[in-house]
Design a protein around this motif. Sequence first.
Motif, PDB file in Angstrom:
ATOM      1  N   ARG A 250      -7.057 -12.937   7.307  1.00 41.60           N
ATOM      2  CA  ARG A 250      -6.619 -13.576   6.061  1.00 41.60           C
ATOM      3  C   ARG A 250      -5.900 -14.876   6.392  1.00 41.60           C
ATOM      4  O   ARG A 250      -5.143 -14.952   7.358  1.00 41.60           O
ATOM      5  CB  ARG A 250      -5.677 -12.645   5.290  1.00 41.60           C
ATOM      6  CG  ARG A 250      -5.160 -13.191   3.963  1.00 41.60           C
ATOM      7  CD  ARG A 250      -4.427 -12.099   3.191  1.00 41.60           C
ATOM      8  NE  ARG A 250      -3.872 -12.581   1.956  1.00 41.60           N
ATOM      9  CZ  ARG A 250      -2.601 -12.937   1.779  1.00 41.60           C
ATOM     10  NH1 ARG A 250      -1.741 -12.858   2.800  1.00 41.60           N
ATOM     11  NH2 ARG A 250      -2.180 -13.369   0.621  1.00 41.60           N
ATOM     12  N   TYR A 275      -7.943 -16.960   1.601  1.00 44.76           N
ATOM     13  CA  TYR A 275      -9.246 -16.387   1.937  1.00 44.76           C
ATOM     14  C   TYR A 275      -9.015 -15.103   2.727  1.00 44.76           C
ATOM     15  O   TYR A 275      -8.200 -15.064   3.656  1.00 44.76           O
ATOM     16  CB  TYR A 275     -10.098 -17.344   2.770  1.00 44.76           C
ATOM     17  CG  TYR A 275     -11.376 -16.692   3.246  1.00 44.76           C
ATOM     18  CD1 TYR A 275     -12.418 -16.437   2.359  1.00 44.76           C
ATOM     19  CD2 TYR A 275     -11.523 -16.278   4.572  1.00 44.76           C
ATOM     20  CE1 TYR A 275     -13.577 -15.808   2.774  1.00 44.76           C
ATOM     21  CE2 TYR A 275     -12.680 -15.646   4.995  1.00 44.76           C
ATOM     22  CZ  TYR A 275     -13.713 -15.410   4.090  1.00 44.76           C
ATOM     23  OH  TYR A 275     -14.850 -14.775   4.503  1.00 44.76           O
ATOM     24  N   PHE A 277     -11.008 -11.536   4.536  1.00 45.20           N
ATOM     25  CA  PHE A 277     -12.218 -10.852   4.970  1.00 45.20           C
ATOM     26  C   PHE A 277     -11.830  -9.561   5.675  1.00 45.20           C
ATOM     27  O   PHE A 277     -10.859  -9.519   6.428  1.00 45.20           O
ATOM     28  CB  PHE A 277     -13.051 -11.696   5.936  1.00 45.20           C
ATOM     29  CG  PHE A 277     -14.231 -10.948   6.500  1.00 45.20           C
ATOM     30  CD1 PHE A 277     -15.425 -10.901   5.794  1.00 45.20           C
ATOM     31  CD2 PHE A 277     -14.141 -10.249   7.704  1.00 45.20           C
ATOM     32  CE1 PHE A 277     -16.506 -10.188   6.291  1.00 45.20           C
ATOM     33  CE2 PHE A 277     -15.219  -9.532   8.205  1.00 45.20           C
ATOM     34  CZ  PHE A 277     -16.404  -9.509   7.493  1.00 45.20           C
ATOM     35  N   ASN A 287     -17.750  -5.569   4.403  1.00 49.39           N
ATOM     36  CA  ASN A 287     -18.121  -6.978   4.265  1.00 49.39           C
ATOM     37  C   ASN A 287     -17.437  -7.600   3.050  1.00 49.39           C
ATOM     38  O   ASN A 287     -18.042  -8.276   2.222  1.00 49.39           O
ATOM     39  CB  ASN A 287     -19.644  -7.129   4.143  1.00 49.39           C
ATOM     40  CG  ASN A 287     -20.086  -8.567   4.359  1.00 49.39           C
ATOM     41  OD1 ASN A 287     -19.435  -9.329   5.074  1.00 49.39           O
ATOM     42  ND2 ASN A 287     -21.190  -8.941   3.736  1.00 49.39           N
ATOM     43  N   ASN A 289     -15.172 -10.081   0.979  1.00 42.15           N
ATOM     44  CA  ASN A 289     -14.783 -11.491   0.971  1.00 42.15           C
ATOM     45  C   ASN A 289     -14.032 -11.796  -0.319  1.00 42.15           C
ATOM     46  O   ASN A 289     -14.468 -11.383  -1.410  1.00 42.15           O
ATOM     47  CB  ASN A 289     -16.010 -12.406   1.042  1.00 42.15           C
ATOM     48  CG  ASN A 289     -16.642 -12.417   2.420  1.00 42.15           C
ATOM     49  OD1 ASN A 289     -16.323 -13.254   3.256  1.00 42.15           O
ATOM     50  ND2 ASN A 289     -17.557 -11.469   2.667  1.00 42.15           N
ATOM     51  N   ARG A 290     -12.926 -12.532  -0.184  1.00 43.12           N
ATOM     52  CA  ARG A 290     -12.188 -12.962  -1.373  1.00 43.12           C
ATOM     53  C   ARG A 290     -11.674 -14.378  -1.159  1.00 43.12           C
ATOM     54  O   ARG A 290     -11.153 -14.710  -0.099  1.00 43.12           O
ATOM     55  CB  ARG A 290     -11.007 -12.039  -1.662  1.00 43.12           C
ATOM     56  CG  ARG A 290     -10.158 -12.502  -2.864  1.00 43.12           C
ATOM     57  CD  ARG A 290      -8.930 -11.626  -3.064  1.00 43.12           C
ATOM     58  NE  ARG A 290      -9.311 -10.289  -3.419  1.00 43.12           N
ATOM     59  CZ  ARG A 290      -8.580  -9.208  -3.152  1.00 43.12           C
ATOM     60  NH1 ARG A 290      -7.445  -9.326  -2.486  1.00 43.12           N
ATOM     61  NH2 ARG A 290      -9.000  -8.020  -3.515  1.00 43.12           N
ATOM     62  N   SER A 316     -14.744 -12.790  -5.504  1.00 45.67           N
ATOM     63  CA  SER A 316     -14.708 -11.684  -4.551  1.00 45.67           C
ATOM     64  C   SER A 316     -16.054 -10.964  -4.553  1.00 45.67           C
ATOM     65  O   SER A 316     -16.701 -10.818  -5.600  1.00 45.67           O
ATOM     66  CB  SER A 316     -13.593 -10.703  -4.934  1.00 45.67           C
ATOM     67  OG  SER A 316     -13.467  -9.680  -3.977  1.00 45.67           O
ATOM     68  N   TRP A 318     -18.090  -7.534  -2.305  1.00 40.30           N
ATOM     69  CA  TRP A 318     -17.831  -6.450  -1.360  1.00 40.30           C
ATOM     70  C   TRP A 318     -18.890  -5.348  -1.469  1.00 40.30           C
ATOM     71  O   TRP A 318     -19.612  -5.239  -2.457  1.00 40.30           O
ATOM     72  CB  TRP A 318     -16.450  -5.842  -1.635  1.00 40.30           C
ATOM     73  CG  TRP A 318     -16.367  -5.099  -2.942  1.00 40.30           C
ATOM     74  CD1 TRP A 318     -16.503  -3.762  -3.140  1.00 40.30           C
ATOM     75  CD2 TRP A 318     -16.155  -5.674  -4.248  1.00 40.30           C
ATOM     76  NE1 TRP A 318     -16.382  -3.450  -4.478  1.00 40.30           N
ATOM     77  CE2 TRP A 318     -16.169  -4.604  -5.169  1.00 40.30           C
ATOM     78  CE3 TRP A 318     -15.952  -6.978  -4.705  1.00 40.30           C
ATOM     79  CZ2 TRP A 318     -15.981  -4.815  -6.544  1.00 40.30           C
ATOM     80  CZ3 TRP A 318     -15.775  -7.174  -6.073  1.00 40.30           C
ATOM     81  CH2 TRP A 318     -15.784  -6.112  -6.962  1.00 40.30           C
TER      82      TRP A 318
END
Length: 752
Positions: A250, A275, A277, A287, A289-290, A316, A318
């Motif tokens: 992050r 960000y 992950f 997997n 992601n935000r 986001s 996922w």
Amino acid sequence: MKKHLLLLSFIFVSFISYAHLGGISGIVTHQATNLPMSGVTVQLTGLGKSTVTNENGKYQFEGLVSSKYKIEFSHVGYKPQVIEVVVSDNQTQFIKMLLSDADIELSEVVVSSQRAHDQQLINSVDIKLRPITNSQEILRMVPGLFIGQHAGGGKAEQIFLRGFDLDHGTDIRLTVDGMPVNMVSHAHGQGYADLHFVIPELVQGVDFKKGPYATDKGNFTTAGWVDFRTKDALERSFVKLEAGQFDTYRAVAGIDLLGQKGKDKSQAAYIASEYSFTNSYFDNPQNFNRLNVFGKYHGHITPSTNLTFTASTFWSKWNHSGQIPDRALESGLIGFYGSIDPTEGGETSRTNANVQLVTVTPSNFVIKNQLFYSNYNFELFSNFTFFLEDSLNGDQIKQKEQRNLYGYNGSISKQAYVGKSSWTTTVGVQYRHDLTDRSELSHTKDRSVTLDPYQLGDVNELNASVYADELIQINDRFTVNAGVRLDYFRASYQDYLLQPVTRNHAADAIISPKLNFYYTFNPRVQLYLNSGKGFHSNDTRVVVPQGGKQILPGAYGSDFGVIFKPFPKMFINAAAWYLWMQQEFVYVGDAGVIEPSGKSKRQGLDLSVRYQLTKSLYADVDLSTAKPRAIGETEGMNYLPLAPVFTSTGGLSLQMQNGISGSLRYRYLANRAANEDNSIVAKGYFVGDMQLNYAKKNYNLGLSVQNLLNTKWKETQFATLSRLKNETEPVEEIHFTPGTPFFAKLSLTLFF
């Protein structure tokens, strides 16, 4: 005639005498940002006179005889200040005061009669001692509130409070800077509230109240309400990097755009981004992601008007492992962190614009105007029942929507003084309009093939309201608050699955009165009695086919509580409470929707304790008991599924002068009924976390550990009827999402 002349003479002399009196006024600002501070207590020592600063940081005392006065300024988490001021006849002394951050001293916390109705003493202490460092901790700042994640971090958390399984927000009103978070008639369920667009490091404060007692809080305010306030300014720019187990990374950055130039002009602007992950601890990589981007401007556009403009965007995506049936784990079909349908997952985004304008007129009217807009997108693939309905393709469903949300909040208030009494009158209007485009519930396979549409249509839902609120401080001890609000709803649904395509409407209104009493014996003890009516709206797709029946079921509640300090460094808040609901919501797992049910009642006890053990060590504990029951059902068949009956959170917090700080915390959720007859039990859990930080002037090192004891626990649980692929008959039992195992994460924050 003589009596009338004497009376007129007395009034004239009194007026002439008052005209020669002086006053004190001023403004309180934060030393680091130079921005005005609201809610600061200002006292005239020895006179029993006190007030609090308004939204523009201003305060005023009138009718003071010519003399020397000692003024005390105090606010939780700031260094108190004392000054002396000489007041002369016909003059008002103006004082500008700067307050700087300081260590928490519970001995300085005062139970105030001035702010009896909106005191946030517990949270003012907590937010200083336990800074929010991750998205889960945002909601956990509310005493007694529990959350559970059953989609690995991308989906909104499941919320529990006061004997409620609130699902994702059916009976708790969540806002950020006054902007609504709950989504009405959401594709996944009524009241869905996703707070992941908030960057945790930007949270300045958390205001909350349990129960339906606030006049300006409308829909979903039954168990309570929470408003998260983001920072108006950054004291310093920063960059934060995090790395942890399970491929977790992050990065967060916040940039002060005006610096010293802004401080000189009492304005601030900054931009921040985040960000994240992770593949998480599940057997199937998440997997996740935000991405978050957030910007804010706050400042004076005139000497009496503050403007705040906030804009943010969030995205986001996922994969998640879904819920696991007990029998699949016990048979060895999958492991504790495995999955029946590994193709579950989702994607969501939200873009917000929020403008707030606060004006304090020369006659001390406070006028607030707020406009907000959100563009929201959501797509979720879930499989709750596996092969119950479709033994060949499985029961995976897709829930999808696109939404535009528009709204306005406005109010005008005025505080007046009559002798020793003060009257604060507030009148407000609120408007919210939700428009969705092709809200969808479909049967899918492998997250890519749509097999059968179940629902497809447009939701058009309007909520307009007006309210009036009166806060009367009768004397230095006794305060009364009375209010009433009127809410009007108009909902329509255009169903694309009907031929021809049809649009149907439903409308209703509800009146919600409130009455609250506060008696402050002294700066250590206060009793309060809250009572009021609240409501939650029902999903448009439920009420429109019924012609508007039960569109706005009411909730009636009361709290009897005490706030007191038995010792200078101990602070306690205890309350007995009761809530009667005209209609419950029941979660239907196989369809992934919420449906209305019958009446219910809840009653319980809340206890919060804060204690300063030493100058650097603080302890806290929150206990909550509840007895939730359905009304009109046979005894033993009247349990409310998944409603918590006992919860406890607490811990130790350390803040040392050498820069070392940290905490050890626990949370405990007791066993609870998973179905109406308590034949299926959702098992409780006890989980501990740790946080350790070392701070210097220009950097901060941090270590956080979730589930310190590596407990195997079931974070969310449901009693669900499902069928596995090779089973001939369905089985109803606990389906769960596993909680995080031991999870360590390091962080480095650089300031500049």
